[in-house]
Motif scaffolding. Structure first.
Motif, PDB file in Angstrom:
ATOM      1  N   ASP A  65       0.816  -1.210   0.000  1.00  0.00           N
ATOM      2  CA  ASP A  65       0.000   0.000   0.000  1.00  0.00           C
ATOM      3  C   ASP A  65       0.853   1.266   0.000  1.00  0.00           C
ATOM      4  O   ASP A  65       0.405   2.314  -0.452  1.00  0.00           O
ATOM      5  CB  ASP A  65      -0.897   0.030   1.251  1.00  0.00           C
ATOM      6  N   MET A  66       2.064   1.162   0.549  1.00  0.00           N
ATOM      7  CA  MET A  66       2.949   2.322   0.674  1.00  0.00           C
ATOM      8  C   MET A  66       4.404   1.886   0.546  1.00  0.00           C
ATOM      9  O   MET A  66       4.713   0.699   0.665  1.00  0.00           O
ATOM     10  CB  MET A  66       2.777   3.020   2.044  1.00  0.00           C
ATOM     11  N   VAL A  67       5.260   2.895   0.371  1.00  0.00           N
ATOM     12  CA  VAL A  67       6.709   2.690   0.343  1.00  0.00           C
ATOM     13  C   VAL A  67       7.306   3.527   1.462  1.00  0.00           C
ATOM     14  O   VAL A  67       6.887   4.663   1.693  1.00  0.00           O
ATOM     15  CB  VAL A  67       7.304   3.116  -1.023  1.00  0.00           C
ATOM     16  N   ILE A  68       8.290   2.966   2.165  1.00  0.00           N
ATOM     17  CA  ILE A  68       9.003   3.694   3.206  1.00  0.00           C
ATOM     18  C   ILE A  68      10.492   3.414   3.056  1.00  0.00           C
ATOM     19  O   ILE A  68      10.880   2.315   2.646  1.00  0.00           O
ATOM     20  CB  ILE A  68       8.513   3.307   4.623  1.00  0.00           C
ATOM     21  N   ILE A  75      15.833   8.024   0.417  1.00  0.00           N
ATOM     22  CA  ILE A  75      14.704   8.928   0.145  1.00  0.00           C
ATOM     23  C   ILE A  75      14.408   9.053  -1.347  1.00  0.00           C
ATOM     24  O   ILE A  75      13.254   8.895  -1.775  1.00  0.00           O
ATOM     25  CB  ILE A  75      14.929  10.312   0.779  1.00  0.00           C
ATOM     26  N   LEU A  76      15.414   9.374  -2.153  1.00  0.00           N
ATOM     27  CA  LEU A  76      15.172   9.541  -3.590  1.00  0.00           C
ATOM     28  C   LEU A  76      14.700   8.244  -4.223  1.00  0.00           C
ATOM     29  O   LEU A  76      13.758   8.230  -5.020  1.00  0.00           O
ATOM     30  CB  LEU A  76      16.427  10.042  -4.298  1.00  0.00           C
ATOM     31  N   MET A  77      15.324   7.150  -3.847  1.00  0.00           N
ATOM     32  CA  MET A  77      14.934   5.863  -4.392  1.00  0.00           C
ATOM     33  C   MET A  77      13.507   5.511  -3.978  1.00  0.00           C
ATOM     34  O   MET A  77      12.710   5.050  -4.791  1.00  0.00           O
ATOM     35  CB  MET A  77      15.894   4.785  -3.901  1.00  0.00           C
ATOM     36  N   GLY A  78      13.181   5.734  -2.712  1.00  0.00           N
ATOM     37  CA  GLY A  78      11.832   5.446  -2.221  1.00  0.00           C
ATOM     38  C   GLY A  78      10.784   6.218  -2.992  1.00  0.00           C
ATOM     39  O   GLY A  78       9.733   5.670  -3.358  1.00  0.00           O
ATOM     40  N   TYR A  79      11.078   7.496  -3.256  1.00  0.00           N
ATOM     41  CA  TYR A  79      10.140   8.318  -4.022  1.00  0.00           C
ATOM     42  C   TYR A  79       9.913   7.726  -5.409  1.00  0.00           C
ATOM     43  O   TYR A  79       8.776   7.590  -5.861  1.00  0.00           O
ATOM     44  CB  TYR A  79      10.654   9.760  -4.142  1.00  0.00           C
ATOM     45  N   GLU A  80      11.003   7.375  -6.089  1.00  0.00           N
ATOM     46  CA  GLU A  80      10.872   6.878  -7.466  1.00  0.00           C
ATOM     47  C   GLU A  80      10.201   5.505  -7.513  1.00  0.00           C
ATOM     48  O   GLU A  80       9.389   5.237  -8.397  1.00  0.00           O
ATOM     49  CB  GLU A  80      12.236   6.848  -8.165  1.00  0.00           C
ATOM     50  N   VAL A  81      10.509   4.635  -6.556  1.00  0.00           N
ATOM     51  CA  VAL A  81       9.838   3.329  -6.505  1.00  0.00           C
ATOM     52  C   VAL A  81       8.342   3.537  -6.263  1.00  0.00           C
ATOM     53  O   VAL A  81       7.499   2.930  -6.926  1.00  0.00           O
ATOM     54  CB  VAL A  81      10.462   2.415  -5.425  1.00  0.00           C
ATOM     55  N   ALA A  82       7.996   4.423  -5.326  1.00  0.00           N
ATOM     56  CA  ALA A  82       6.586   4.706  -5.037  1.00  0.00           C
ATOM     57  C   ALA A  82       5.885   5.283  -6.266  1.00  0.00           C
ATOM     58  O   ALA A  82       4.748   4.905  -6.577  1.00  0.00           O
ATOM     59  CB  ALA A  82       6.476   5.668  -3.859  1.00  0.00           C
ATOM     60  N   ARG A  83       6.558   6.173  -6.976  1.00  0.00           N
ATOM     61  CA  ARG A  83       5.974   6.762  -8.184  1.00  0.00           C
ATOM     62  C   ARG A  83       5.700   5.686  -9.230  1.00  0.00           C
ATOM     63  O   ARG A  83       4.631   5.647  -9.842  1.00  0.00           O
ATOM     64  CB  ARG A  83       6.917   7.837  -8.758  1.00  0.00           C
ATOM     65  N   GLN A  84       6.665   4.783  -9.393  1.00  0.00           N
ATOM     66  CA  GLN A  84       6.506   3.691 -10.357  1.00  0.00           C
ATOM     67  C   GLN A  84       5.360   2.757  -9.956  1.00  0.00           C
ATOM     68  O   GLN A  84       4.669   2.208 -10.813  1.00  0.00           O
ATOM     69  CB  GLN A  84       7.798   2.873 -10.459  1.00  0.00           C
TER      70      GLN A  84
END
Length: 196
Positions: A65-68, A75-84
């Motif tokens: 449901d979410m990425v942390i 942080i940057l990787m988490g954002y991009e994985v979540a976006r994908q």
């Protein structure tokens, strides 16, 4: 699906594979450092790597449901994985030496997470984030990293998906041959601050 060699080529092209004498986030020493921050300078490169990681998560049947991520490296990787993935993204950070949620971040009990980290050596920061999620009532569906320096030796108790799995030797400071040689200055390129 992206191969290990293709993923490594992104690291090589971005100058993210460093050679020298390094103090890792775990406190261990090594002659090789994977500086993922250099990969994330190029949005197109980070997009491709994270898309490949999400593809592997999907192939592994991971539902979240979410990425942390642990701050700051993830942080940057988490954002991009979540976006994908089309999912919300938050990060944990240290306060008084302990991983915590700040900045108004929260989640409902039962939320399923993918914990992302750019490079895993001992998995210490990831384990702290996993424990934080569980303590707050969440569930960890998987851990995902771009690089697993342990070559599969780290066990998070959940699925562990990565693009690059390699055995990069690291040493306890007292056993470090680079320290004993004394030829290369010890460099600490990561984000965690250590007491001197």
């Amino acid at each position: 699906m992206m191969t290990t060699e293709e993923a490594l080529e992104y690291y090589r092209k971005s100058g993210a594979i460093l050679k020298g004498h390094f103090r890792l986030t775990s406190g261990r020493h090594a002659d090789t450092y994977m500086q993922s921050a250099k990969v994330f300078v190029d949005p197109a490169c980070s997009e491709k790597l994270c898309a490949a990681l999400v593809e592997k998560l999907n192939a592994a049947g991971v539902e979240a449901d979410m990425v942390i991520s642990p701050a700051i490296g993830g942080i940057l990787m988490g954002y991009e994985v979540a976006r994908q993935m089309g999912k919300p993204n938050i990060f944990a950070e240290r306060e008084n030496g302990e991983m915590t949620l700040r900045r108004g971040f929260s989640f409902p009990a039962g939320t399923r997470f993918v914990v992302t980290e750019d490079v895993v050596t001992t998995g210490g920061s990831v384990k702290e984030v996993v424990a934080l999620v569980q303590r707050l009532g969440g569930k960890v569906a998987a851990v995902a990293s771009l690089v697993d320096r342990s070559n599969g030796k780290v066990d998070f108790g959940v699925k562990f998906v990565n693009l690059i799995s390699m055995d990069i030797v690291s040493y306890e400071p007292d056993d470090c041959p680079l320290c004993k040689e004394g030829k290369l200055e010890l460099v600490k390129p990561g984000s965690r601050v250590f007491a001197k």
